[in-house]
Structure formats: C-alpha cells, structure tokens
Design an enzyme around this catalytic site. Structure first.
Site, mmCIF file in Angstrom:
data_model
loop_
_atom_site.group_PDB
_atom_site.id
_atom_site.type_symbol
_atom_site.label_atom_id
_atom_site.label_comp_id
_atom_site.label_asym_id
_atom_site.label_seq_id
_atom_site.Cartn_x
_atom_site.Cartn_y
_atom_site.Cartn_z
ATOM 1 N N CYS A 116 0.828 -1.205 0.000
ATOM 2 C CA CYS A 116 0.000 0.000 0.000
ATOM 3 C C CYS A 116 0.865 1.259 0.000
ATOM 4 C CB CYS A 116 -0.944 -0.002 1.197
ATOM 5 S SG CYS A 116 -0.109 -0.167 2.787
ATOM 6 N N HIS A 361 -1.489 1.108 7.542
ATOM 7 C CA HIS A 361 -1.983 1.099 6.164
ATOM 8 C C HIS A 361 -1.900 2.510 5.593
ATOM 9 C CE1 HIS A 361 -4.133 -0.212 2.661
ATOM 10 N NE2 HIS A 361 -5.124 0.632 2.871
#
Length: 1083
Positions: A116, A361
């Site tokens: 990510c 994330h």
C-alpha cells in the site's frame, strides 16, 4: 381458558386400523400358491390414490409425486432449484464488475500483501498531469533499456485508459524487486524512486522528459551561518542544496505554519557550539538558519510523525492532530520575498492509518486537477470525496476570514504550473485586496502533504525552473497516450470486452438451460401420475427421479436398484420406486437413456411367494414367542415349580426385553454359555455371572431350537443343564478358598479399625509437651486408611500398603544414620498444640499406643520406631504443659493453671525433637534436587488476579502466599469478582516476566508499565528474569495492580516494536533496484 394444543397439528397421523391386509394376502398365497390382480394391487400399493399438495414425498405410495420440487416461488440451497444468482456463481466472477463505473473515475491498484505504501505514492505521481505527460513522452527505445521506467509507463497507461476498475501492480513491484510481504516507509520509497527515475530519464534525448523530475519536484535551500560580531556570512552560506521535499517537525507543533517557522528558525551558536569566523579569526557567537532559495512547482511536505526513542532505541508514531491550509503563500517564507504572492494549493494528502511504525496502512487523498474533485485511493478501492479532501460531511476543516494581498499581474496560462489550467480553488485574483475564506484542515494521520503552485509572478524564486516547465509545452491535453502504449492498452481493453461478452453469453446460455430444465421437470411431473389402474405404466427408481428433478445435468436412468435377482420388480422395493405413465417413461428414456424398462407386468411371482413364506414364518415365530413370554416371566419370578432346566438369568432378562422380533437373532444364542465352567460342568452359583433360572422343558426346547437355528455350530453355548446337575467340584473348591481368604482379610481389617479407632479417622489431635510419640510417613498413613476403609467393589481396587518395616528403614540415610524426612509443622491455637494434616508430604505424629499396635500387626520391632517429643522454646521440664506426673489440685487451681499454661504456650513456640535426629545435609540436597525438578516445568497454569482498590483482599493474599498444588485442576476462564478479574495463564519455567506481563496486558488491558505484580506480599521485578528465577511454580496465585501512571495504548504497538527490536539490521529497500547501481538493461 386452557390454550389449545397445536403441537401435532401438522404431523402425519397413522391409520387407526392396526390389521395389515398384506399379511393375510401373503398367508393366503403361502397356503394356496394362487395370486390375483387384486392381490398385486394390494401388495404393490397400486390402489392408493394420486395425491396433491403434500409437504414431503410419501414413500408409502408409488403414486405420490409431491415434494420432488419446491412450491411456486420457492428455492433450495443446492441443485436445480437454487436462486438463479447462486447458480450463476458457478460460472466464476463476472469480469464486468471489475470495469470502471465511468471514464471520469480513477482506477485503483492491487495490494500484493503490504504494498500500500507504493500504491499511494504511485497514485500521487500519476494524478499529477505534468509528471504523467512527461512519462508518456519517453522514447520507446529508452523504455526498452530501462525496465522500471517501462513498467511505470505501462502502469500509468493502464491507469489512464484501461477499462478496469483496478490495475494489477505485480509486474511493476516485481521489476523493482520489492518484497510484497514487508511494509515500508512511503517517504523513503518516494525519495529513492524519484532518484531512480531522475537517473533513468537522464538517458532520454527529448527535452520534455529528461528533466521532468527536477523541474517538478526539486527545489534548493542554503544553510546560512552569520557572525554575530562582524555580521558577515560564511562562505558555505552561498552554497545551495537540492531537496525534493521539506521534512518538517510536528512534535509539539500544531500547524503547518508553525512547522515551517520551526524549520526556518534561527539557531544560536554559542558556548561549545561557537562558530569560527574567518573574518574575525576566532570562535565567536553566530546564528544559523535555513533559507529557501528556490521552490518547485510541486512542493512536498514530509511530516516527521516517526520519532526515535533513545531510551528504547525504537521508533514511535506521533498521533497528535496537525492542521494545514488549502491555500498557502510560500512567498513570505522565501529568502528574497517576491513582489507578488507565491500561492500553493493543496493537491494530495498521504495518510498513514495505525499507531505502529512498521505496520498500519497507507491511503492517499488526491485532487483531480481537471475536475477539482477529491478522491480517496485505498489500493483497489477508489472513493469519491467531493470538493473536500476528507469528504463533504467531514468535520476536519474550519474557515477563517483573512485578507490576501493582490497579485500584480493577471493569471496567465504560461504562469500556471498546475496541469495547464487555472485552478484558484475559489481564490479570485484581481488588482485590489482579496477577501476569501481560508480553509484549514486537521488530521491525526496525515504523513505527507503535496501542494501545487497555482500563481507565480515576476519573482526570483524559481524563475528559471518556471521557464523550464513552460518550455516543455506540457498541459492537460499533452498527457494523451503515445501510439506504442495506446495500441497495447487497446488490446487489453479488447480482451476485457471479449471476456465480458463471453461471460454474458455463458450466463445467458446457463439461465436459458436452467429455465428450460425447470419447465421440463414441472411438465413431466404433472403428467407422470397414472390415473386408471388399467392404463399401462412403468416403474422408475425414486432415487433417480429425485436426482433428475433436482440436478442441473442429470445422469442416465438407473432402475437396477429396484430389480430383484430375477430381473423383475419385488414387493420389497415398493417404497423405493414410483409408478409413472408410459408416455412420460418413453420421453425420459429417449432423452436420458439407461434403463431397464420395468412395466406393469414385471412383478416377480417368485419373490412374492418367498416373501409370503418368510412372512408366515415370522408370524408363527411371533406367536410362539408371545406364548412363551408369560411362562418366561413366571420362571424369572420363581412361580414355576415344575421346571427342569437351567438357563442364565442375565440372558433370560435380555430375552424378555427384546420386542418386535420377527425371527431369531444372534442375541438368542448361548442361553447357558455363561453357566458352563472351563471344565465343561455347571458353574457354582456363587461364581461371577453364574446366576441361573429354572425353566420348564417346553420353554427350554424353544430356547434350544432358536439358538441352534442362529448358531448351529455353537453347541456348547446351548448345552443342556438339567435342574439336578451338580456344580463343578474343582470350581466349588476354588471359590471356597477365595471366600475364606476374603473373610480373613475382612476380619483383619475390622480388627485394625477397632484398634486404631481415632487414627483411622484422619483427624488431628492435641499434642502435649513431654509425652512420647512416634512418626510415620503421611503418604503411607493415607494409603493404609484407604485400604482399611475400602468396601464393596472398591475392595479389589484398594491395594495393601507396603511393609511398614521397609518404609521405616527407607527413612534413615545410610551415610549419617539420620532421618531423611521432616515432621509436619506444629500449630498452636488457644493453648492447644496440633500438627498440620497432609496426605502426601512430611511425617505425621501418632500416639505410642498406635505405634505398638502397628508393631504387632506388621511384625515390626518397637525399637525401630522414630521417636518424637514436643517441647517449647526456652522452657524448663518442671513447667511443661501436659506433664505425666499426677498431683491433686482444686477446681480453681485447674482454671488458673490452664489460663497460665495457655498464655505460656502462646508466648513460646512449640517444636519437635526426633530420635534419630534430622539429617539436614541430605534433606537439603534432596530438596534442592526436587526444587530443580519443579522449576524445570515446560507447561503449567498460574492464576493472576487483577486487584482494584487500595487494599488487597485477604483471600487473595493468603492464596498467593500458600504453597502451590500443580495437580489441582483449575478453570481457564476469566472470572469477574467484586474486587477485579482473575484468569489462568499457561506458562513455562523459561517464560520471562516481560512475557507474563504481555499476557496480563492482553487479558486485562493493563499496559506493562502500569503493572505492579506480586506473589504474596513480595513484588516481582525484573522483566528479563524468568518464572524459575522468581520461584513461581504451576498452581501459584499472583496478583497485579494497575498504577494508571502511564497512558494506555494498543498492545499491537508493543508487539510491532518488539519485532523491530528483534531485527538486528533494518533491511529497508536493501536488495531492490531502488538502491542498486543497475538501472539499464542491455538489449
């Protein structure tokens, strides 16, 4: 009024008539051998009417076709009648669902595990139209020589023109040789990636792409050092350093403006940090600061949320709120402020979600330069946010009224570096003062901010770079795909369209086929029943019919399961087949094949006659068995005087319990097998399992006949024992000897229980100083009590204890001839001395009288006894309580003497003197070995109590101080009490205190820094120590208190930091092309 009972309203009620007409028909066939049409109709249930609307299919009627398919609009979980949407799932995923909803919606990137960080940076770069156009302008031959650049161009091309809603990033990640399972820092990735691109693009011959990275992202700063004495700047101050982003501190700072002021603030150099001025020729006080020399069109602010903790040598994330504006004037921050404003507008926000440094994330919020819309890029998912970077309904912004200075020149295309279009974000530029609402945003997770320059004029700041970007001739239209990439994307889109069309064709075909199959089943089942008996029909297997009506692709017809060995239809298969019209049979046979065909004339006469004979035999057997049943019950009750033969009582009870027996079974064999001894004779009735019942000869002959029919070879199991049979002499003699032995043992046990009436109870008794006692091992005494108290069936399981003489000898060490065990502790309460009770450890005191009796019972010399005497600390023989010397005293003297004695006992501690003495050296060595053995446990449970409040409950404190019991079973559940919670934790001797605190943290939510862990009243300290080091055993009770000093945090942060500490060297991007010297691939 009573409520009506509706529990059985939907149940199928049985017919009241219990007479089965089939039995009479079969008996008639057995006697006459004749079979009529009416008999066939009755035996094959042809007479039963065709039913409609039954909830389930009836096995009893071959004319029932109900329940094979669901009711109208009904569905099933599997098979043909599932929901149509569930049936289509078998075709696989629908590729059309992976297409973009519209051309204006950006595409996402697949997350390969932990990529990510790369996806968010790639989206930020792609959404910059100038950078995108620069990548598209790279020559094809340059792309062939640079694999990373080639994959980036292909990735951008797919993001630009692919019809897919998300693009596979695997080829790009693989080319960079990134580990898709390791989370990395997005800032570090951007820095290394831009450096790689700058080196690769330098090979380009076109001016458009060669310096796109420098022209868009690179600025310059200088470190200005000025002497406080002469006021001159150092020679190094004139040197500039390039930057691609400004790294700003945010610890203790609340806004972007404060962070910029901190970045550009003056640093005083004095004391040990004095600066050596060449003009002054000595070390002097000075000032140092950073000056912005030039600013790029795309200005990146790196927010330093990760701070290093020297104490723990780990990194920690700052999660405080940080505010930043939509519009910022960087002209005020430049070294030489321009005459007009240098306006930057927020274009992207890189966000890190999570509290841990090495996990979490990354997502990106990016503004579309053409439409002004904000989008959230979360790997494959792209969400529209509207005209607000955090969503239209977000509360992460505020507005304040301020005055902006005018811009001297009108905004022109050549001065706009934001994708070739004017985007003032609501800012109206004119020659007068400008009033606008400045929007301020706030975030606790913003990690990088990207600003695009939207207005610049007549300034020395970045003037040469601005001209360079203008010379590129790049604008929004120039970001169209080049021919070599356009053809590739067109092929991909064509393959996507083809896949969608093929899937839709398969879907339409599947839906049409299923609909056709459903209509076929409904039509055939509606025409299947045979109404008049004279109409020709065929038999079909119910199992196949059920499978055919509920399967998408049925198999061929299989009627072999309803055929008999003669190839026809037996009456035993009536419940497994259906009678359907010959027309429907021909349709099914022609379409699905198989067989065989079984018509209405294919009933099997041989099977019917065989069935008739079996049925008559079963009826006869039931009648005979019923007639003998009352006789057997009378024999079992002892009401049959004229009886001739023995049968097993247990066997007869089981025979009577069996019901609905149509023929003899294996349970009817062996009526006398348990009565026969190994010598072939009758067992004595006193033997185990040899209970018997006398039955008449008629009943015995019935038993014998059925037993021989079941097991004709087992003649010994039904051996006849007349009622006058004599039991086996050998077995009788053996049983008599066993009975005599058991009687003598019982008598000996009774005698010992009477001799040791008080000792057998296992209760403690009062001990008197000066009296003579003896010591016996506690475990042997417990085993002796269990042996004497065993009764009934427990007698055979209770073993006689070992010889007392052997046990006494084992208590004396051979080296020192001293005692190897210690007596149990003494307890003095209210003037009475008692000994603690245990069934496993230590030596127990017994009176002299009991010892003498033991010597008689176990043939043991009295001199071998271990003597014991109770005495008090600092006491004289004349003042001993309980002295054996008798003297006359009055009642008042007795009362006064008892009070004085009680006071004396409570003031002085009693102890035991043994003969022989205790061998301290051997016992110490033995206890050390035992302690090492106990501390070497690999698995065990300890109980931990979370104590709330100032005072520790007495029950917990006593349990924590008491000795542990490793074998005691404990519950693993967490329990709530009035003072807190408790839980049992599975640990080992090598478990560290730190690991134990982590378990407590996970169980109770108390951070390890706030835990005060105790065993009893002693605090357990030292996180690196093990449970063995702290003498913590399985079964121990610990208690912990929450000090609430440190702030609570997620345990995942601690685990992540622990994992980081375990890595001696942080790998980062080592081993990837980002830090490799190999950029060019030879062709």
């Amino acid at each position: 009024m009573s409520r009506p009972n509706t529990r059985s309203k939907n149940k199928r009620h049985r017919t009241e008539n219990t007479d089965d007409p089939s039995s009479e028909i079969l008996r008639k066939i057995h006697l006459t051998g004749e079979l009529s049409e009416s008999d066939i109709s009755q035996l094959y249930s042809l007479w039963k009417p065709t039913c409609h609307g039954c909830r389930v299919n009836s096995k009893d009627s071959p004319n029932c076709f109900c329940g094979l398919i669901p009711p109208p609009n009904g569905t099933r979980k599997t098979g043909l009648w599932q929901k149509m949407s569930d049936l289509i799932v078998s075709l696989g995923p629908d590729p059309s669902k992976d297409l973009r909803s519209s051309n204006d919606t950006p595409a996402g990137l697949t997350n390969l595990g932990a990529t990510c960080y790369a996806n968010s940076i790639l989206q930020c770069l792609y959404m910059n139209t100038l950078f995108r156009a620069g990548i598209f302008s790279v020559e094809p031959e340059i792309l062939k020589r640079h694999p990373v650049l080639d994959q980036l161009a292909r990735l951008f091309a797919q993001l630009h023109s692919s019809k897919m809603a998300f693009i596979d990033s695997a080829p790009f990640i693989k080319t960079l040789e990134l580990d898709n399972g390791v989370q990395q820092d997005s800032h570090e990735f951007l820095t290394l990636f831009l450096s790689l691109l700058e080196h690769s693009l330098n090979q380009s011959k076109g001016s458009t792409a060669k310096t796109i990275v420098q022209d868009l992202f690179r600025g310059s700063v200088s470190n200005l050092t000025r002497c406080s004495v002469c006021g001159k700047d150092s020679e190094a101050s004139s040197k500039t350093e390039d930057f691609y982003e400004l790294e700003l501190n945010i610890k203790g700072l609340n806004s972007l403006d404060e962070s910029l002021d901190d970045y550009l603030s003056l640093e005083q150099l004095h004391g040990e940090n004095q600066y050596f001025c060449e003009s002054c020729g000595m070390r002097v006080d000075a000032t140092r600061c950073i000056k912005l020399r030039s600013l790029p069109p795309v200005l990146n602010f790196q927010l330093k949320r990760y701070v290093f903790l020297p104490k723990t040598t780990t990194k920690k994330k700052i999660t405080s709120a940080f505010s930043f504006p939509r519009i910022i004037d960087m002209g005020k921050k430049a070294q030489n402020p321009p005459e007009s404003d240098l306006i930057y507008e927020l274009s992207a926000i890189l966000i890190h979600k999570g509290t841990a440094v090495n996990s979490g994330h990354y997502v990106a919020h990016i503004k579309d330069e053409n439409s002004g819309q904000w989008w959230e890029f979360d790997d494959e998912h792209v969400s529209k946010l509207g005209f607000h970077p955090f969503g239209e309904n977000s509360s992460k912004s505020s507005k304040k009224l301020e005055t902006l200075q005018s811009v001297d020149c009108p905004v022109k295309d050549e001065h706009v570096v934001n994708g070739g279009h004017v985007d003032t974000g609501g800012l109206s530029v004119s020659g007068s003062n400008l009033f606008a609402h400045e929007e301020i945003f706030s975030s606790t997770d913003a990690y990088m901010l990207m600003y695009n320059c939207i207005s610049i004029n007549g300034c020395e700041v970045k003037s040469h770079r601005t001209c360079r970007v203008d010379d590129m001739g790049l604008n929004a239209k120039s970001s169209a795909l080049p021919l070599h990439l356009s053809e590739e994307i067109q092929e991909l889109n064509t393959s996507y369209d083809t896949a969608c069309k093929e899937y839709q064709a398969k879907k339409d075909s599947q839906v049409a086929y299923i609909s056709e199959r459903r209509e076929e089943v409904k039509s055939f089942l509606s025409e299947a029943p045979v109404k008049p008996l004279e109409e020709p029909y065929c038999w079909i297997s119910t199992d196949w019919l059920r499978q055919w009506s509920d399967t998408i692709t049925p198999s061929s017809i299989d009627n072999s399961v309803i055929q008999c060995s003669h190839g026809k239809v037996p009456i035993t298969k009536v419940t497994q087949m259906k009678r359907l019209s010959k027309t429907i049979w021909q349709k099914l046979l022609s379409k699905y094949g198989g067989g065989p065909t079984l018509t209405n004339g294919d009933y099997c006469i041989d099977c019917i006659k065989e069935r008739a004979g079996t049925s008559v035999s079963a009826d006869d057997y039931r009648e005979r068995r019923a007639s003998f049943r009352e006789l057997a019950e009378a024999c079992l009750a002892g009401n049959q005087p004229n009886s001739s033969y023995f049968v097993s009582k247990t066997w007869l009870v089981h025979w009577l319990r069996r019901k609905n027996a149509d023929c003899p079974s294996d349970a009817d064999a062996g009526p006398t097998s348990s009565l026969r001894c190994p010598h072939g004779d009758l067992l004595p009735e006193q033997a185990a399992g040899a209970k018997r019942v006398v039955v008449p000869e008629s009943l015995w002959l019935f038993f014998y006949e059925t037993a021989c029919s079941v097991k004709p070879d087992d003649l010994l199991g039904c051996f006849a024992f007349p009622s006058d049979s004599v039991p086996c002499e050998i077995c009788s003699r053996d049983l008599s000897e066993v009975a005599c032995l058991e009687g003598s043992i019982r008598a000996a046990k009774l005698r010992q229980r009477q001799n040791h009436e008080k000792l057998i109870q296992g209760k403690s008794f009062a001990l008197n100083p000066g009296c003579k006692y003896f010591l016996i091992p506690s475990w042997w005494l417990a085993k002796w009590r269990a042996y004497l108290n065993a009764t009934g069936k427990n007698t055979s399981y209770s073993l006689e204890p070992e010889s007392l003489e052997v046990i006494i000898d084992s208590l004396i060490c051979k080296q020192h001839s001293r005692l190897l065990e210690k007596p149990l502790e003494l307890v003095c309460k209210r003037g009475v001395i008692n000994q603690r009770v245990s069934t496993t450890d230590g030596l127990t005191i017994i009176p002299e009288s009991d010892w003498k009796l033991f010597c008689e019972e176990w043939n043991l010399p009295e001199a071998k006894g271990i003597r014991a005497e109770i005495t008090l600390t600092n006491s004289s023989s004349s003042g001993l309580l309980g002295s054996c010397k008798e003297m006359p005293i009055s009642d008042e003297d007795v009362k006064h003497s008892i009070d004085e004695s009680n006071d004396e006992l409570e003031a002085r501690e009693p102890f035991i003197i043994t003969v022989p003495e205790i061998c301290e050296s051997c016992i110490g060595e033995k206890e050390s070995c035992e302690l090492m053995r106990k501390l070497n446990y690999s698995e065990g449970d300890i109980c931990v109590h979370l104590v709330r409040g100032k005072e520790v409950p007495r029950s917990i404190l006593e349990a924590s101080c008491a000795a542990s019991e490793p074998d005691r079973r404990t519950s693993k559940r967490s329990r709530k009490t009035s003072f807190g919670n408790s839980i049992n934790l599975n640990v080992s001797a090598t478990t560290s205190i730190y690991q134990l605190k982590m378990m407590i943290w996970e169980a109770f939510g108390v951070v390890k820094e706030n835990q005060k862990l105790h065993k009893g009243s002693v605090e357990i300290e030292g996180d690196t120590a093990t449970l063995a080091d702290k003498n913590i055993f399985p079964g121990d009770v610990l208690w912990v208190r929450d000090t609430e000093i440190h702030e609570n945090r997620d345990i995942a942060d601690e685990l992540s930091e622990q994992k980081t500490e375990a890595q001696l060297v942080e790998e980062g991007f080592r081993g990837t092309l980002l830090i490799s010297d190999v950029y060019i691939q030879d062709t």
